[in-house]
Design an enzyme around this catalytic site. Structure first.
Site, PDB file in Angstrom:
ATOM      1  N   ASP A 101     -57.463  15.621  32.235  1.00 11.97           N
ATOM      2  CA  ASP A 101     -56.509  15.274  33.295  1.00 11.97           C
ATOM      3  C   ASP A 101     -56.942  15.917  34.608  1.00 11.97           C
ATOM      4  OD1 ASP A 101     -55.209  14.185  31.236  1.00 11.97           O
ATOM      5  OD2 ASP A 101     -53.428  15.463  31.323  1.00 11.97           O
TER       6      ASP A 101
ATOM      7  N   GLU B 190     -59.944  16.661  35.613  1.00 11.80           N
ATOM      8  CA  GLU B 190     -61.050  15.940  36.260  1.00 11.80           C
ATOM      9  C   GLU B 190     -60.580  14.637  36.888  1.00 11.80           C
ATOM     10  OE1 GLU B 190     -64.998  16.886  33.801  1.00 11.80           O
ATOM     11  OE2 GLU B 190     -63.225  16.429  32.630  1.00 11.80           O
ATOM     12  N   TYR B 191     -59.641  13.982  36.199  1.00 16.33           N
ATOM     13  CA  TYR B 191     -59.087  12.748  36.748  1.00 16.33           C
ATOM     14  C   TYR B 191     -58.430  13.039  38.098  1.00 16.33           C
ATOM     15  CZ  TYR B 191     -56.544   8.347  37.050  1.00 16.33           C
ATOM     16  OH  TYR B 191     -56.063   7.136  37.472  1.00 16.33           O
ATOM     17  N   ASP B 192     -57.646  14.116  38.119  1.00 16.97           N
ATOM     18  CA  ASP B 192     -56.961  14.477  39.367  1.00 16.97           C
ATOM     19  C   ASP B 192     -57.946  14.801  40.489  1.00 16.97           C
ATOM     20  OD1 ASP B 192     -54.541  14.065  38.259  1.00 16.97           O
ATOM     21  OD2 ASP B 192     -54.139  16.182  37.816  1.00 16.97           O
TER      22      ASP B 192
ATOM     23  N   SER C 242     -35.283 -18.063  28.575  1.00 18.74           N
ATOM     24  CA  SER C 242     -35.080 -17.117  27.473  1.00 18.74           C
ATOM     25  C   SER C 242     -35.283 -17.878  26.172  1.00 18.74           C
ATOM     26  CB  SER C 242     -33.695 -16.508  27.540  1.00 18.74           C
ATOM     27  OG  SER C 242     -32.750 -17.528  27.403  1.00 18.74           O
ATOM     28  N   LEU C 243     -35.302 -17.150  25.081  1.00 20.25           N
ATOM     29  CA  LEU C 243     -35.577 -17.794  23.797  1.00 20.25           C
ATOM     30  C   LEU C 243     -34.282 -18.021  23.039  1.00 20.25           C
ATOM     31  CD1 LEU C 243     -38.638 -15.682  22.637  1.00 20.25           C
ATOM     32  CD2 LEU C 243     -38.634 -17.859  23.841  1.00 20.25           C
TER      33      LEU C 243
ATOM     34  N   GLU D 220     -44.856 -12.226  16.915  1.00 17.64           N
ATOM     35  CA  GLU D 220     -44.949 -10.992  17.698  1.00 17.64           C
ATOM     36  C   GLU D 220     -43.658 -10.191  17.561  1.00 17.64           C
ATOM     37  OE1 GLU D 220     -45.437 -12.362  21.701  1.00 17.64           O
ATOM     38  OE2 GLU D 220     -47.155 -13.605  21.198  1.00 17.64           O
TER      39      GLU D 220
ATOM     40  N   LYS E  19     -40.414  -8.518  18.905  1.00 15.80           N
ATOM     41  CA  LYS E  19     -39.625  -8.758  20.110  1.00 15.80           C
ATOM     42  C   LYS E  19     -39.212  -7.392  20.646  1.00 15.80           C
ATOM     43  CE  LYS E  19     -35.879 -11.657  21.765  1.00 15.80           C
ATOM     44  NZ  LYS E  19     -34.954 -10.688  22.363  1.00 15.80           N
TER      45      LYS E  19
ATOM     46  N   ASP F  75     -37.522  -4.601  22.776  1.00  9.84           N
ATOM     47  CA  ASP F  75     -36.199  -4.526  23.392  1.00  9.84           C
ATOM     48  C   ASP F  75     -36.265  -3.675  24.662  1.00  9.84           C
ATOM     49  OD1 ASP F  75     -33.565  -4.965  23.716  1.00  9.84           O
ATOM     50  OD2 ASP F  75     -32.885  -3.654  22.103  1.00  9.84           O
TER      51      ASP F  75
ATOM     52  N   GLU G  74     -42.814  -6.989  28.702  1.00  7.54           N
ATOM     53  CA  GLU G  74     -41.580  -6.230  28.539  1.00  7.54           C
ATOM     54  C   GLU G  74     -41.843  -4.769  28.882  1.00  7.54           C
ATOM     55  OE1 GLU G  74     -39.274  -8.306  27.561  1.00  7.54           O
ATOM     56  OE2 GLU G  74     -37.556  -7.111  26.884  1.00  7.54           O
TER      57      GLU G  74
ATOM     58  N   TYR H 159     -47.056 -10.280  26.880  1.00 10.00           N
ATOM     59  CA  TYR H 159     -47.065 -11.203  25.752  1.00 10.00           C
ATOM     60  C   TYR H 159     -47.215 -12.683  26.108  1.00 10.00           C
ATOM     61  CZ  TYR H 159     -42.135 -10.533  27.063  1.00 10.00           C
ATOM     62  OH  TYR H 159     -40.966 -10.375  27.749  1.00 10.00           O
TER      63      TYR H 159
ATOM     64  N   LYS I 288     -44.284 -18.095  18.211  1.00 12.03           N
ATOM     65  CA  LYS I 288     -44.757 -18.998  19.252  1.00 12.03           C
ATOM     66  C   LYS I 288     -45.753 -19.966  18.632  1.00 12.03           C
ATOM     67  CE  LYS I 288     -44.248 -15.607  22.880  1.00 12.03           C
ATOM     68  NZ  LYS I 288     -44.863 -14.426  23.437  1.00 12.03           N
TER      69      LYS I 288
ATOM     70  N   LYS J 152     -33.782 -12.689  15.107  1.00 10.46           N
ATOM     71  CA  LYS J 152     -33.188 -11.378  15.384  1.00 10.46           C
ATOM     72  C   LYS J 152     -33.025 -10.573  14.097  1.00 10.46           C
ATOM     73  CE  LYS J 152     -30.962 -10.930  19.245  1.00 10.46           C
ATOM     74  NZ  LYS J 152     -31.215 -10.030  20.350  1.00 10.46           N
TER      75      LYS J 152
ATOM     76  N   CYS K 165     -14.292  29.279  21.478  1.00  8.41           N
ATOM     77  CA  CYS K 165     -15.276  28.740  20.544  1.00  8.41           C
ATOM     78  C   CYS K 165     -14.566  28.414  19.227  1.00  8.41           C
ATOM     79  CB  CYS K 165     -16.393  29.757  20.313  1.00  8.41           C
ATOM     80  SG  CYS K 165     -17.473  29.318  18.943  1.00  8.41           S
TER      81      CYS K 165
ATOM     82  N   CYS L 123     -16.058  31.141  16.447  1.00  5.20           N
ATOM     83  CA  CYS L 123     -15.840  32.594  16.479  1.00  5.20           C
ATOM     84  C   CYS L 123     -14.698  32.995  17.407  1.00  5.20           C
ATOM     85  CB  CYS L 123     -17.132  33.312  16.860  1.00  5.20           C
ATOM     86  SG  CYS L 123     -17.601  33.023  18.578  1.00  5.20           S
TER      87      CYS L 123
ATOM     88  N   CYS M 171     -20.566  28.919  24.109  1.00  4.97           N
ATOM     89  CA  CYS M 171     -19.964  30.098  23.495  1.00  4.97           C
ATOM     90  C   CYS M 171     -20.933  31.226  23.812  1.00  4.97           C
ATOM     91  CB  CYS M 171     -19.857  29.900  21.988  1.00  4.97           C
ATOM     92  SG  CYS M 171     -19.638  31.452  21.101  1.00  4.97           S
TER      93      CYS M 171
ATOM     94  N   CYS N   6     -22.403  34.569  17.217  1.00  5.11           N
ATOM     95  CA  CYS N   6     -21.556  33.495  16.683  1.00  5.11           C
ATOM     96  C   CYS N   6     -22.255  32.881  15.461  1.00  5.11           C
ATOM     97  CB  CYS N   6     -21.331  32.434  17.756  1.00  5.11           C
ATOM     98  SG  CYS N   6     -20.414  31.015  17.154  1.00  5.11           S
TER      99      CYS N   6
HETATM  100  S1  IVH Z   1     -41.780 -14.770  25.047  1.00  3.68           S
HETATM  101  C1  IVH Z   1     -41.278 -18.395  27.652  1.00  3.68           C
HETATM  102  N1  IVH Z   1     -42.442 -12.687  23.606  1.00  3.68           N
HETATM  103  O1  IVH Z   1     -37.123 -11.464  24.844  1.00  3.68           O
HETATM  104  C2  IVH Z   1     -41.661 -17.062  27.113  1.00  3.68           C
HETATM  105  N2  IVH Z   1     -40.416 -12.591  24.858  1.00  3.68           N
HETATM  106  O2  IVH Z   1     -35.120 -14.221  25.209  1.00  3.68           O
HETATM  107  C3  IVH Z   1     -40.469 -16.285  26.767  1.00  3.68           C
HETATM  108  N3  IVH Z   1     -39.237 -10.442  24.698  1.00  3.68           N
HETATM  109  O3  IVH Z   1     -36.841 -12.771  28.052  1.00  3.68           O
HETATM  110  C4  IVH Z   1     -40.708 -14.909  26.401  1.00  3.68           C
HETATM  111  N4  IVH Z   1     -40.675  -9.476  23.337  1.00  3.68           N
HETATM  112  O4  IVH Z   1     -37.729 -10.371  27.838  1.00  3.68           O
HETATM  113  C5  IVH Z   1     -41.532 -13.224  24.439  1.00  3.68           C
HETATM  114  N5  IVH Z   1     -43.171 -10.896  22.311  1.00  3.68           N
HETATM  115  C6  IVH Z   1     -42.269 -11.438  23.142  1.00  3.68           C
HETATM  116  C7  IVH Z   1     -41.129 -10.720  23.574  1.00  3.68           C
HETATM  117  C8  IVH Z   1     -40.215 -11.347  24.434  1.00  3.68           C
HETATM  118  C9  IVH Z   1     -39.542  -9.331  24.020  1.00  3.68           C
HETATM  119  C10 IVH Z   1     -38.014 -10.617  25.521  1.00  3.68           C
HETATM  120  C11 IVH Z   1     -38.262 -11.242  26.865  1.00  3.68           C
HETATM  121  C12 IVH Z   1     -37.495 -12.538  26.858  1.00  3.68           C
HETATM  122  C13 IVH Z   1     -36.541 -12.374  25.728  1.00  3.68           C
HETATM  123  C14 IVH Z   1     -36.350 -13.681  25.001  1.00  3.68           C
END
Ligand code: IVH
Length: 660
Positions: free
Chosen positions: A34, A36-38, A83-84, A112, A114, A116, A171, A223, A286, A310, A404, A407, A422, A427
């Site tokens: 680190d 050296e990087y700095d 969204s999916l 893949e 998902k 969060d 994400e 992704y 996908k 899910k 407390c 005690c 406390c 205690c």
């Molecule tokens: S694909 C059109 N891949 O989940 C492409 N989404 O409702 C859509 N997410 O909004 C996204 N991991 O924020 C995709 N491996 C993954 C993901 C992913 C998390 C989230 C993303 C998206 C929501 C899907």
């Protein structure tokens, strides 16, 4: 130096820094320290400061640049962020597969995890990162470029020549370990904690000051390529291209040949879920072929070529029956929710943390409330919020106790912290946690000495000091509820075994404030015994690389306390190992190494580790103060430079002898 030369030097430094950034953040195998990087970064900063006209937005110096913003600008996504659709059963996935096959034949899928966190879009023009945005309403989002630049695994310039003009989806998330660390530091400072890693990542990206964001442990998995000026053909290929371009791709992504294999893999991912250091709330399927994406198209909300499966939810609601108060190792009082037992993501939960009294007040959680309980990763379950609509008027707020609960000593609350303490050093509650900490896996690892056993031992009056655990007799243990011959022997055996633990574990187990696992290891390397550590001065400690000033102060305070010295003496008398095994072999102390060419029997990171373990330093470029140049296969220009400077050049065998 002439302007042209400066320009070249700047260019070279940027490439070098990008390379090391990639090694560190994407491959997890840095080849320089680190420090050296700095140094390289500082050099570049200096040159850019002296030559402001040569500064560019994609320079590694620009990761934490910029002033706090007044507000975010709204920007339009190149391609709407859909969204999916969610599914919850495998049959629903089979239905999805049937729908897909109405339009296209020979379907392969990519499965893949998902992640969060917070979905974002990254825009690159001519290989340069120009803009990053939140999802927003799907069409327009907030421009959070400055914040995203602080995440080192987002390349500011793409590697290679394949991807140039692209919009990339990914994400941003906070790792569970990072989240826990962040929250516990916030708690110590008496500041706001995040309810879960997802809120932590989304909340951080909404920060207007990038210098604050840069201190948050955020990371990203990308992704999807939502726009590209070249044909990437398949999702699998797109992910590979992203990887080549320097992005971080989730290692659990897998291509499968049909829906049944996809389902099997979803099952596997769900099993893996708890072992990951990030929250995954499902799997994403996908269609692999991008031509098929085009044919399938999308509805107004979701693409028809992808779906999410899910996993079991990790949130449930239940009634909060009571609020207990726990007294911790340092005397801090923590409110704990006693819940009507409820299943949360496959585990029955009857207790959950409420963090501290300020949080309790802020969230207005009352005894009798229905509450939302959440488990994330291996984090202790927590109460996220109360459900106000379900109130009957009978609910009661919990007020901070004056004494407390263990005690009865009057509690204190200092101005600068949220913590309620406390102050009684003796205690019994504190002792319990100190013993638990001492016996914990990262400390002395006494695996049969868990919380309930410690409770029983304390209640029976068999121990009133950490060192007392080493004087326990079998006949005492047999008097405790639930102990039989074998279990008593197991306990004694694991206590006995702990006497031989490494010095670093003992230091950690003592529970010195601000001295965690890492600091303990540093200390055990530097000092050969606990006595030596006890004698050291604050000044000397402050000189140690990797040890903060707060830790230095705390160590000195710890060893200036009579009871602690008495404890150490007792441990020593009992036969607990208080010395390091042997003086670390630091025969390469401060020797500088440079690699040139590939090694054949050992990887560079491994070789680097060996050097560092012996006190050596890895440098990135040749200079006259290099001690050894390690020559591998197909050496680069470093070899010529080394020869010119008459440096010592060693081959792989000689290197191995040197580090053995
Ligand atoms: S694909 C059109 N891949 O989940 C492409 N989404 O409702 C859509 N997410 O909004 C996204 N991991 O924020 C995709 N491996 C993954 C993901 C992913 C998390 C989230 C993303 C998206 C929501 C899907």
């Amino acid at each position: 130096m002439g302007k042209e030369q400066i320009k070249k030097e700047i260019q070279k430094l940027r490439e070098e820094l990008d390379f090391h950034n990639y090694k560190y953040y994407i491959e997890n195998s840095p080849i320089i320290s680190d420090y050296e990087y700095d140094q390289l970064l500082k050099k570049l900063e200096k040159l850019e400061k002296e030559n402001p006209e040569l500064k560019t937005a994609d320079s590694p110096t620009q990761r934490v640049g910029g002033q706090p913003l007044e507000g975010f600008e709204t920007v339009e996504h190149m391609v709407p962020m859909l969204s999916l659709a969610n599914t919850y059963t495998y049959d629903e996935l089979r239905d999805f597969d049937k729908r897909v096959k109405k339009y296209v034949l020979d379907v392969e899928y990519v499965v893949e995890p998902k992640i969060d966190g917070a979905g974002i879009a990254l825009l690159y023009k001519n290989g340069i990162f120009i803009r990053g945005a939140t999802r927003g309403d799907g069409k327009k989002g907030d421009d959070i470029t400055q914040n995203l630049k602080t995440i080192h695994s987002i390349p500011l310039r793409l590697r290679g020549n394949v991807l140039k003009n692209v919009e990339v989806r990914g994400e941003v998330y906070m790792s569970i370990s990072g989240f826990k660390k962040y929250n516990s530091e916030q708690e110590k400072k008496g500041e706001m904690v995040f309810a879960n890693p997802r809120n932590a990542s989304a909340g951080s990206l909404r920060q207007l000051d990038p210098s604050i964001v840069s201190k948050r442990p955020l990371d990203i998995f990308v992704y999807f390529v939502s726009y590209s000026d070249i044909d990437l053909k398949t999702q699998e290929n797109a992910l590979n291209a992203l990887k080549e371009a320097g992005f971080r791709i989730n290692p659990l992504v897998k291509k499968v040949k049909d829906i049944e294999e996809a389902i099997k893999y979803c099952e596997k991912l769900e099993k893996l879920r708890d072992s990951l250091d990030y929250d995954v709330d499902g799997a994403v399927l996908k269609v692999n072929s991008l031509v098929q994406h085009k044919i399938l198209g999308e509805t107004s909300k979701n693409p028809r070529w992808s779906i999410s499966y899910k996993f079991t939810a990790k949130q449930s609601t239940t009634r909060l029956n009571n609020i207990d108060i726990q007294v911790g190792r340092t005397g801090v009082l923590t409110p704990v929710a006693i819940l009507e037992p409820v299943e949360v993501g496959g585990v029955t939960v009857s207790r959950a943390t409420l963090h501290n009294f300020d949080e309790l007040k802020r969230k207005d959680i009352r005894v009798g409330d229905y509450v939302l309980v959440e488990r994330s990763g291996d984090v202790i379950p927590q109460v996220v919020q109360s459900i106000k609509e379900k109130r009957t008027g009978e609910e009661k707020s919990k007020i901070i106790p004056k004494k407390c609960p263990i005690c009865q000593t009057e509690i204190i609350r200092s101005e600068d912290e949220v913590a309620v303490r406390c102050p009684n050093k003796y205690c019994p509650a504190r002792l319990k946690w100190r013993i638990r900490y001492f016996a914990s896996r990262d400390a002395m690892d006494i695996n049969h000495l868990g919380e309930s056993t410690i409770d029983k031992l304390l209640n029976a009056g068999f121990i009133d000091n950490i060192s007392d655990i080493y004087s326990l007799r079998k006949e005492d243990i047999l008097k405790l509820e639930g102990f039989k011959d074998k279990s008593a022997e197991n306990l004694l055996e694991s206590i006995e075994r702990s006497k031989k633990q490494d010095l670093s574990r003992l230091i950690y187990g003592l529970g010195i404030r601000h001295v965690g696992k890492y600091a303990s290891q540093i200390l055990a390397r530097k000092y050969t015994s606990i006595d030596e550590l006890a004698k050291t001065t604050e000044e000397e400690l402050k000189q140690i690389d990797g040890l903060g000033d707060k830790s230095a102060e705390a160590i000195v305070t710890f060893f200036a306390t009579e009871e602690n010295i008495a404890l150490i003496k007792k441990l020593k008398d009992i036969g607990v190992k208080t010395k390091a095994e042997k003086k670390q072999n630091l025969k390469l102390q401060n020797k500088k190494f440079v690699f040139t060419g590939g090694l054949s029997t050992i990887s560079r990171p491994e070789a680097s580790d060996l050097i560092k373990q012996k006190g050596g330093i890895i440098a990135s470029s040749i200079s006259k103060d290099i001690d050894y140049v390690i020559l591998g296969d197909k050496p680069g220009s470093n070899l010529d430079k080394a020869k010119k400077l008459n440096l010592k050049i060693i081959d792989e065998d000689e290197f191995k002898k040197l580090v053995s």
